[in-house]
Motif scaffolding. Structure first.
Motif, short mmCIF file in Angstrom:
data_model
loop_
_atom_site.label_atom_id
_atom_site.label_comp_id
_atom_site.label_asym_id
_atom_site.label_seq_id
_atom_site.Cartn_x
_atom_site.Cartn_y
_atom_site.Cartn_z
N PHE A 127 0.83 -1.22 0.00
CA PHE A 127 0.00 0.00 0.00
C PHE A 127 0.86 1.27 0.00
O PHE A 127 0.49 2.29 -0.55
CB PHE A 127 -0.93 -0.01 1.22
CG PHE A 127 -1.86 1.17 1.27
CD1 PHE A 127 -2.90 1.29 0.37
CD2 PHE A 127 -1.66 2.18 2.21
CE1 PHE A 127 -3.75 2.40 0.40
CE2 PHE A 127 -2.50 3.29 2.25
CZ PHE A 127 -3.55 3.39 1.35
N LEU A 128 2.02 1.18 0.64
CA LEU A 128 2.94 2.33 0.67
C LEU A 128 4.20 1.99 -0.11
O LEU A 128 4.72 0.88 -0.01
CB LEU A 128 3.33 2.68 2.11
CG LEU A 128 2.21 3.13 3.04
CD1 LEU A 128 2.78 3.48 4.41
CD2 LEU A 128 1.47 4.33 2.46
N ALA A 129 4.68 2.96 -0.89
CA ALA A 129 5.94 2.77 -1.61
C ALA A 129 6.88 3.90 -1.24
O ALA A 129 6.47 5.07 -1.19
CB ALA A 129 5.69 2.80 -3.13
N PHE A 130 8.13 3.55 -0.97
CA PHE A 130 9.11 4.62 -0.75
C PHE A 130 10.52 4.13 -1.03
O PHE A 130 10.77 2.93 -1.11
CB PHE A 130 8.96 5.22 0.64
CG PHE A 130 9.84 4.69 1.76
CD1 PHE A 130 10.38 5.56 2.68
CD2 PHE A 130 10.12 3.33 1.91
CE1 PHE A 130 11.19 5.11 3.72
CE2 PHE A 130 10.91 2.87 2.96
CZ PHE A 130 11.45 3.77 3.86
N ARG A 131 11.42 5.05 -1.29
CA ARG A 131 12.85 4.74 -1.37
C ARG A 131 13.45 5.33 -0.12
O ARG A 131 13.18 6.49 0.21
CB ARG A 131 13.50 5.43 -2.59
CG ARG A 131 13.03 4.93 -3.91
CD ARG A 131 13.60 3.54 -4.22
NE ARG A 131 13.02 3.02 -5.46
CZ ARG A 131 11.83 2.43 -5.56
NH1 ARG A 131 11.08 2.28 -4.48
NH2 ARG A 131 11.38 2.01 -6.72
N LEU A 157 9.52 10.69 1.57
CA LEU A 157 8.28 10.89 0.84
C LEU A 157 7.71 9.51 0.52
O LEU A 157 8.40 8.68 -0.06
CB LEU A 157 8.57 11.66 -0.46
CG LEU A 157 7.36 12.23 -1.17
CD1 LEU A 157 6.70 13.32 -0.33
CD2 LEU A 157 7.76 12.82 -2.52
N VAL A 158 6.46 9.33 0.92
CA VAL A 158 5.84 8.00 0.79
C VAL A 158 4.64 8.09 -0.14
O VAL A 158 3.77 8.96 0.03
CB VAL A 158 5.39 7.51 2.19
CG1 VAL A 158 4.67 6.18 2.08
CG2 VAL A 158 6.59 7.39 3.12
N ARG A 159 4.60 7.19 -1.13
CA ARG A 159 3.45 7.15 -2.04
C ARG A 159 2.41 6.18 -1.47
O ARG A 159 2.78 5.10 -0.98
CB ARG A 159 3.90 6.67 -3.43
CG ARG A 159 2.81 6.77 -4.48
CD ARG A 159 3.36 6.59 -5.88
NE ARG A 159 3.87 5.23 -6.10
CZ ARG A 159 4.69 4.89 -7.10
NH1 ARG A 159 5.11 5.80 -7.96
NH2 ARG A 159 5.10 3.65 -7.24
#
Ligand SMILES: Cc1ncc(COP(=O)(O)O)c(C=O)c1O
Length: 370
Positions: free
Chosen positions: A296-300, A309-311
């Motif tokens: 559900f969350l994507a981040f580097r 910053l989290v997508r």
């Protein structure tokens, strides 16, 4: 001069002291005056200091100390300002004219989204891409940087992604600026806040088209003294000084004294190490929290700085989401839209671990309800 509202700053000023948990911050928990005294600040000397004007472009001693970190620079290459934000502002006042174009990296701290249009200049955006480890979209970059471009603005390390440009990317940007005759304004206020990786290389010295701004607010952990600076070609710095004379005249005298201690090379390293210690401790907390959401969350993972910053995997606009988090959970986080991108939220990792865990728990509870 009409200027559009700086949405993120206004949201922070409105709510940061009213919510139970302010997680819209972007630095590490600040250094105290006592800690500065332990590094050599003469507090008694400050008690006896007549509170007159200070030297308007920064004392010679401070400019000489700051110049040490920029090889080949002298005091004449440095202008001391009230924060990095004023450094960026006077540069725009000095360099931009109606009809100019400014290329602007997004996501970003959005000062250069607002200032150039207020001066009659056009902003051409180019993106950093999450799916390419926050590398620039080079097609967009080449479209944004043209012979009409007066200035290219990047923050490196970047707010809000915490990413650092590769040396190859830096060289490519500088070469393009030289090719089209643009200045490259590198806002390096997060340089020195690397979490695990080596020190971020500065753009300084890569070309005489490069201008660097920085300040004490982030990597040094001293935002409250409001000290920033410009390092650039002496002719540009002289123009900035003229603008500064009209704007705020100069930085305050107590702040200049604090900065003289903070900027000494051995103290600078101590402050960077303090920042790194806080971030190394906190990053696993955020990592674990993000991972608990599965896809559900994507981040580097950020390479530097007290933020990431989290997508999120929902069509809900980021402003609406952050308002829900604020109203329902009394936590303030920054919506992506206030950083130039939609579908993201910016999280803070500079606070005390317990604070961070509780803040993330509350944000998570709201995300789970989507
Ligand atoms: C990239 C960047 N530049 C400048 C600023 C403003 O810094 P200062 O507090 O030194 O004015 C910030 C604050 O968040 C920032 O992230």
């Amino acid at each position: 001069m009409k200027i559009e509202q700086f949405e993120m700053e206004r949201m922070q000023s409105t709510w940061e002291n009213l919510v139970e948990m302010d997680m819209s911050e972007s630095g590490v928990r600040p250094v105290s005056l006592r800690e500065m005294a332990e590094m050599g600040l003469d507090l008694d000397g400050i008690l006896n200091m007549p509170l007159g004007y200070s030297q308007s472009n920064g004392t010679i001693a401070l400019r000489e100390t700051l110049a040490l970190q920029y090889p080949g620079a002298t005091a004449g290459h440095i202008e001391v300002t009230n924060g990095t934000s004023e450094a960026n502002y006077v540069l725009a006042l000095a360099l931009l004219r109606p009809g100019d174009h400014v290329a602007f990296q997004v996501p970003n701290y959005m000062q250069y989204g607002g200032i150039p249009p207020s001066l009659g200049a056009t902003v051409d955006r180019f993106s950093l891409c999450l799916d390419r480890d926050w590398e620039p979209d080079w097609e967009e970059f080449d479209r944004a940087v043209t012979p009409q471009t007066r200035l290219v603005y990047v923050s490196n390390p970047n707010n809000p992604t915490g990413s650092i440009l590769s040396l190859e990317a830096m060289r490519r940007m500088v070469a393009r600026c030289e090719q089209v005759g643009a200045y490259l304004l590198a806002d390096e206020v997060y340089l020195g806040a690397e979490i695990h990786c080596p020190r971020t290389p500065s753009f300084w010295g890569m070309s005489d088209r490069v201008i660097v701004t920085s300040g004490l607010s982030k990597a040094y952990g001293i935002p409250g003294v409001r000290i920033g600076w410009i390092a650039g070609p002496p002719s540009v710095v002289a123009e900035c000084w003229s603008q500064h004379d009209y704007l705020t005249i100069g930085p305050n005298k107590i702040s200049d004294a604090v900065a003289r201690v903070a900027a000494m090379p051995e103290n600078r390293e101590k402050l960077y190490a303090r920042t790194r210690g806080i971030l190394q401790h906190n990053l696993p907390i955020v990592r674990e929290w993000v991972e608990s959401f599965g896809g559900f969350l994507a981040f580097r993972e950020p390479q530097a700085g007290a933020l990431c910053l989290v997508r999120y995997g929902s069509p809900m606009p980021s402003y609406e989401l952050c308002e829900r988090i604020r109203v329902n959970r009394s936590v303030l986080v920054v919506p992506g839209i206030h950083l130039g991108v939609e579908g993201y939220v910016r999280l803070w990792l500079g606070g005390r671990p317990e604070f961070l865990k509780e803040g993330l728990r509350r944000v998570g509870a709201e995300l789970s309800s989507l």
